[in-house]
Design a protein around this motif. Structure first.
Motif, short mmCIF file in Angstrom:
data_model
loop_
_atom_site.label_atom_id
_atom_site.label_comp_id
_atom_site.label_asym_id
_atom_site.label_seq_id
_atom_site.Cartn_x
_atom_site.Cartn_y
_atom_site.Cartn_z
N PHE A 25 0.81 -1.21 0.00
CA PHE A 25 0.00 0.00 0.00
C PHE A 25 0.84 1.26 0.00
O PHE A 25 0.44 2.28 -0.53
CB PHE A 25 -0.96 0.00 1.19
N LYS A 84 3.31 1.89 -1.64
CA LYS A 84 3.60 2.23 -3.02
C LYS A 84 2.36 2.79 -3.73
O LYS A 84 2.45 3.66 -4.58
CB LYS A 84 4.10 0.96 -3.75
N ARG A 85 1.21 2.24 -3.34
CA ARG A 85 -0.03 2.62 -4.03
C ARG A 85 -0.57 3.99 -3.63
O ARG A 85 -1.26 4.64 -4.40
CB ARG A 85 -1.12 1.62 -3.67
N ARG A 86 -0.29 4.40 -2.37
CA ARG A 86 -0.92 5.63 -1.88
C ARG A 86 -0.42 6.87 -2.59
O ARG A 86 0.76 7.00 -2.88
CB ARG A 86 -0.65 5.78 -0.37
N GLU A 93 -5.83 -6.06 -13.51
CA GLU A 93 -4.78 -5.24 -14.14
C GLU A 93 -4.65 -5.55 -15.62
O GLU A 93 -4.53 -4.64 -16.45
CB GLU A 93 -3.42 -5.50 -13.47
N THR A 117 -8.31 -2.95 -1.12
CA THR A 117 -8.19 -1.93 -2.16
C THR A 117 -7.51 -0.68 -1.61
O THR A 117 -6.67 -0.08 -2.26
CB THR A 117 -9.57 -1.56 -2.72
#
Ligand SMILES: Cc1cc2nc3c(=O)[nH]c(=O)nc-3n(C[C@H](O)[C@H](O)[C@H](O)COP(=O)(O)OP(=O)(O)OC[C@H]3O[C@@H](n4cnc5c(N)ncnc54)[C@H](O)[C@@H]3O)c2cc1C
Ligand code: FES
Ligand code: FES
Lengths: 93, 482
Positions: free
Chosen positions: B11, B13-15, B181, B263
């Protein structure tokens, strides 16, 4: 147990007890229950409550779910924040 | 609380960028790319509104925009679904108190200002079914417009961290997130597909041989999507069940819990009770453990576990008790769940006095099944029928996924609850059929439809599929393809 805290319609705060009481009075038509309690007329358009109401009717009257008509779905099918369409497509009868 | 360590997801990396939002005047940290409800949950806020008549606290339930349980006021504007609306720097959020009016100073958008978008095929829903419909309709020659009300495409797939079962060589053994993806990338790359996220379809209309989907984009713009054919791939909605205080914040659909933790990387709870031991409940238990959440028990009203044996065995090995023949009597707590009271059931499904058990939990997960989202199809006038095997009311349709209204097609969970593989195959059939209907494709594509129909039949030949096939037989109009 307190039946009054079993919520069937979250949008319009209708309880299981209120619906069962109507059915006990002989009102078993879903459209009429809808008019009297406003189930299905909240922002989710009955997506949460209508199936539950149909099950209550089925359980109390012995009808099959298949035999209970589904109330009409109206536009807008999603809550509309800006009050868009409020005049043009009002779904409150 | 946010999740920073997770065995499968990263996460940090995703935020996105850290920003400030204000809830009831209090500043809170949030990250770009997350929705309001997720940021509030991470800050420990469970109550999002109070109901109009009885002033009961309400919170999240579905987390995908379907139940309207999460309405808040944003910068003074009421009726904003906080679960699918992205945070913005400086946003002011307040709890909604029942029905609220829009401020007089705000001018709602007008019909005449509506943005118009044209395509051959308009697809509503960007889950596996909608994405496959888009990719294949475009391949078959149509100009495609796909809309989805969530900020992210992929539908339910984006929260499936587990590897998929199924026998289709292509995706079996691949994690759901990865499948999403792959499909999203294919759709994004295709020049013949236009994608609109944060766009809710609110009605379907017909004008001569053209069809119109009216939508609201980002809660404020009115958009008209015009096309010759429409594919409805709106997925499913989680079921609610009646029990005392079933509206207390902290009673979440299983999918909502997955959205929080898988998610958006928000820890959904400290201690959870799961209601329902089907595959969804079992998988959820496992995913909760991965996120560092304690699962107190799974209760199931039926005498035996509904999900696959392998999943149940895994859950039991991890020390989670599965209590069959048990039901939930009530939730307790002041403004949010603090306890769940369950009891054993007798042969007549009545709770047995004296068997009550109390679980100290802060979230109750309902994994009691899904129901097809057919509201747009119903509003459009498609014929519907109640089909138990497909988990609720569904539309009548033929083997090419066309409903009783010519040019309106359906696919995926919206056509009947099944799984991602069948959703993808149905999406492909619906997409090609819609392209053919629009006149932009040629009949050589019929072969591809037939091939896909065969794959579907093959996939459904297992024990689970048999049940679904019974249901499909009942909804079919015209020739039955088997
Ligand atoms: C816990 C869990 C585990 C699962 N595990 C598996 C598994 O191992 N294998 C498997 O094959 N399947 C699995 N599934 C099932 C699978 O995820 C679904 O069957 C599949 O996602 C259905 O695809 P769909 O495209 O029909 O719907 P969805 O994926 O639900 O997508 C529907 C999309 O439509 C959008 N939408 C809805 N209404 C509107 C509107 N009015 N306007 C605009 N957009 C709208 C939504 O935002 C959403 O993105 C699992 C499901 C769950 C919940
Ligand atoms: S729950 Fe009844 S209308 Fe929404
Ligand atoms: S609509 Fe937001 S929680 Fe269901």
């Amino acid at each position: 147990m307190s039946e009054k805290d079993i919520i069937i319609c979250r949008c319009n705060d209708v309880t299981q007890k209120e619906i069962e009481d109507l059915i006990d009075q002989g009102i078993t038509d879903i459209e009429e229950i809808k008019r009297l309690t406003r189930i299905g007329m909240g922002p989710c358009q009955g997506r949460t409550c209508i199936p539950l109401v149909m099950r209550i009717i089925a359980r109390k009257t012995g009808k099959k779910i298949e035999e209970i008509p589904v109330p009409a779905t109206r536009v807008p099918t999603r809550p509309v924040p800006m009050g868009v369409l409020a005049g043009a497509m009002n779904n409150e009868e | 609380m946010r999740l920073n360590e997770h065995p499968i997801l990263n996460f940090q990396k995703r935020r996105g960028k850290k920003i400030k939002i204000y809830f009831e005047g209090q500043p809170l940290d949030a990250y770009e790319g997350e929705t309001i409800a997720m940021a509030l949950h991470a800050a420990g806020i469970r109550v999002l509104s109070y109901s109009g008549e009885k002033h009961r606290p309400r919170g999240l339930f579905c987390a995908i925009g379907k139940c309207s349980s999460c309405l808040v006021k944003v910068n003074g504007i009421p009726n904003v679904r906080s679960c699918i609306t992205l945070v913005e720097d400086g946003m002011r959020i307040e709890r909604q108190q029942g029905k609220e009016e829009i401020p007089k100073t705000v001018k709602p958008p007008q019909w005449k200002d509506a943005i118009k978008v044209e395509g051959d095929v308009v697809i509503i829903g960007g889950g596996p079914a909608g994405l496959m419909a888009a990719i294949n309709a475009a391949k078959a020659g149509a100009k495609v417009v796909l809309i989805d009300e969530n900020p992210m495409l992929g539908g339910q797939l984006v929260k499936q961290t587990h590897k998929f079962f199924g026998k289709r060589e292509q995706f079996a053994g691949v994690r759901g997130v990865k499948i999403a993806e792959i499909l999203i990338e294919q759709a994004e790359k295709n020049e013949n597909i236009e994608l609109y996220t944060e766009t809710s379809a609110i009605g379907i209309f017909q004008e001569n041989d053209r069809k119109l989907v009216v939508a609201i984009r980002k809660n404020k713009e009115l958009v008209e999507f015009w096309g010759k054919a429409i594919v409805v791939a709106t997925g499913a909605m989680e079921k609610m069940i009646p029990f005392e205080n079933n509206d207390l914040p902290g009673i979440y659909g299983a999918g909502a819990i997955q959205t929080l933790m898988n998610t958006y990387g928000v820890k959904p709870a400290d201690r959870v009770l799961i209601v329902g031991a089907g595959n969804v409940g079992l998988i959820l238990a496992y995913q909760l453990l991965q996120a560092g959440v304690e699962v107190k028990a799974i209760i199931e009203a039926m005498p035996k576990v509904g999900g696959y044996f392998v999943h149940a065995a895994k859950v039991r090995r991890l020390g989670i008790p599965i209590l069959t023949r048990h039901t939930i009597l009530r939730a307790e707590g002041k403004e949010k769940v603090e306890r769940a009271i369950v009891a054993q059931l007798d042969e007549n499904w009545k709770p047995i006095p004296g068997t009550e058990k109390v679980f100290d939990v802060d979230v109750i997960a309902l994994a009691v099944g899904l129901r097809p989202s057919i509201e747009l199809l119903h509003q459009a006038g498609c014929q519907i029928a109640y089909i138990r095997e497909l988990s609720g009311h569904v539309v009548r349709r033929d083997a090419r996924m066309e409903t009783t209204i010519k040019g309106i097609f359906v696919a995926g969970d919206a056509a009947g609850i099944e799984e991602a593989t069948t959703a993808m195959l149905e999406g492909k059939i619906a997409g090609i059929s819609a392209a053919l209907y629009s006149g932009k494709s040629n009949i050589s594509w019929l072969k591809e439809i037939e091939k896909t129909q065969k794959e579907l039949t093959e996939f459904r030949s297992g024990p689970f599929g048999k049940h679904v096939l019974e249901g499909i037989k009942k909804v079919m109009v015209g020739e039955i393809n088997e």
